[in-house]
Design a protein around this motif. Structure first.
Motif, short mmCIF file in Angstrom:
data_model
loop_
_atom_site.label_atom_id
_atom_site.label_comp_id
_atom_site.label_asym_id
_atom_site.label_seq_id
_atom_site.Cartn_x
_atom_site.Cartn_y
_atom_site.Cartn_z
N SER A 59 39.20 49.07 40.30
CA SER A 59 39.65 47.71 40.03
C SER A 59 40.94 47.71 39.22
O SER A 59 41.24 48.63 38.47
N ALA A 94 44.16 44.63 37.76
CA ALA A 94 44.45 43.21 37.53
C ALA A 94 44.93 42.54 38.81
O ALA A 94 45.70 43.11 39.58
N TYR A 152 35.44 41.33 42.10
CA TYR A 152 36.18 40.47 41.18
C TYR A 152 35.39 40.32 39.88
O TYR A 152 34.20 40.07 39.88
N ASN A 153 36.10 40.51 38.75
CA ASN A 153 35.48 40.35 37.44
C ASN A 153 36.56 40.10 36.39
O ASN A 153 37.38 40.98 36.12
N ASN A 154 36.60 38.91 35.84
CA ASN A 154 37.51 38.57 34.74
C ASN A 154 38.97 38.93 35.03
O ASN A 154 39.64 39.57 34.22
N GLY A 155 39.46 38.54 36.17
CA GLY A 155 40.86 38.78 36.50
C GLY A 155 41.16 40.15 37.08
O GLY A 155 42.31 40.46 37.37
N ASN A 156 40.13 40.97 37.25
CA ASN A 156 40.30 42.29 37.89
C ASN A 156 39.64 42.26 39.25
O ASN A 156 38.67 41.54 39.48
#
Length: 123
Positions: A21, A23, A97-101
Motif C-alpha cells: 500500500s 498513499a 484502501y485504508n486511511n488514504g493508503n
C-alpha cells in the motif's frame, strides 16, 4: 538468543516485503493542451476506454470512471474545465484502501489513465 533474533529479522523482512500500500494519488490541475478537433469530454472518454476504464458522463464537466481488474475495482471522478482536469479517488473494492493508503497498482492505473487522456488531447 541469536537464532531468535535471526528469525525475528526474517519475519520482519517478510512482513515488509508484503506491504503493497501507498498513499493515494489524486491528480489535480493537469493541463489541457489540445490540438484536437474533438471536445475535452470526448478526449477523456476515449482516454478512459483506451486503458480499460468505463466512462460515464455524470454532470457538466464531470465524468465518473470505473475499472475492474480481476476482483479489484476502482472508481474515480474526473472533473475538467477549459484549462485543467482532475482525477480524484471515489471508491474501490479489494484494493486495501485504508486511511488514504491503497494498493500501489491503483496509482499506476491513475498515471496510465492520465497519460492516455493526454495522448487523446494531443491528437
Amino acid at each position: 538468543m541469536k537464532l531468535i533474533k535471526l528469525v525475528m529479522l526474517f519475519v520482519g523482512a517478510l512482513y515488509l516485503s508484503g506491504c503493497t500500500s501507498t498513499a493515494i494519488v489524486n491528480l489535480n490541475n493537469e493541463p489541457i493542451v489540445t490540438n484536437s478537433a474533438i471536445s475535452t469530454e470526448q478526449a477523456i472518454i476515449r482516454g478512459c476506454k483506451a486503458k480499460g476504464w468505463t466512462a460515464v458522463v455524470a454532470d457538466k464537466n464531470t465524468i465518473d470512471a470505473y475499472i475492474t481488474v480481476r476482483s479489484h475495482k476502482a472508481h474515480v471522478k474526473i472533473t475538467y474545465d477549459d484549462k485543467f482536469y482532475n482525477i480524484n479517488y471515489v471508491d474501490s473494492t479489494n484494493l486495501d484502501y485504508n486511511n488514504g493508503n491503497i494498493h500501489r497498482n491503483y496509482n499506476k492505473w491513475i498515471y496510465k489513465l492520465s497519460a492516455s487522456i493526454q495522448q487523446q488531447l494531443s491528437q
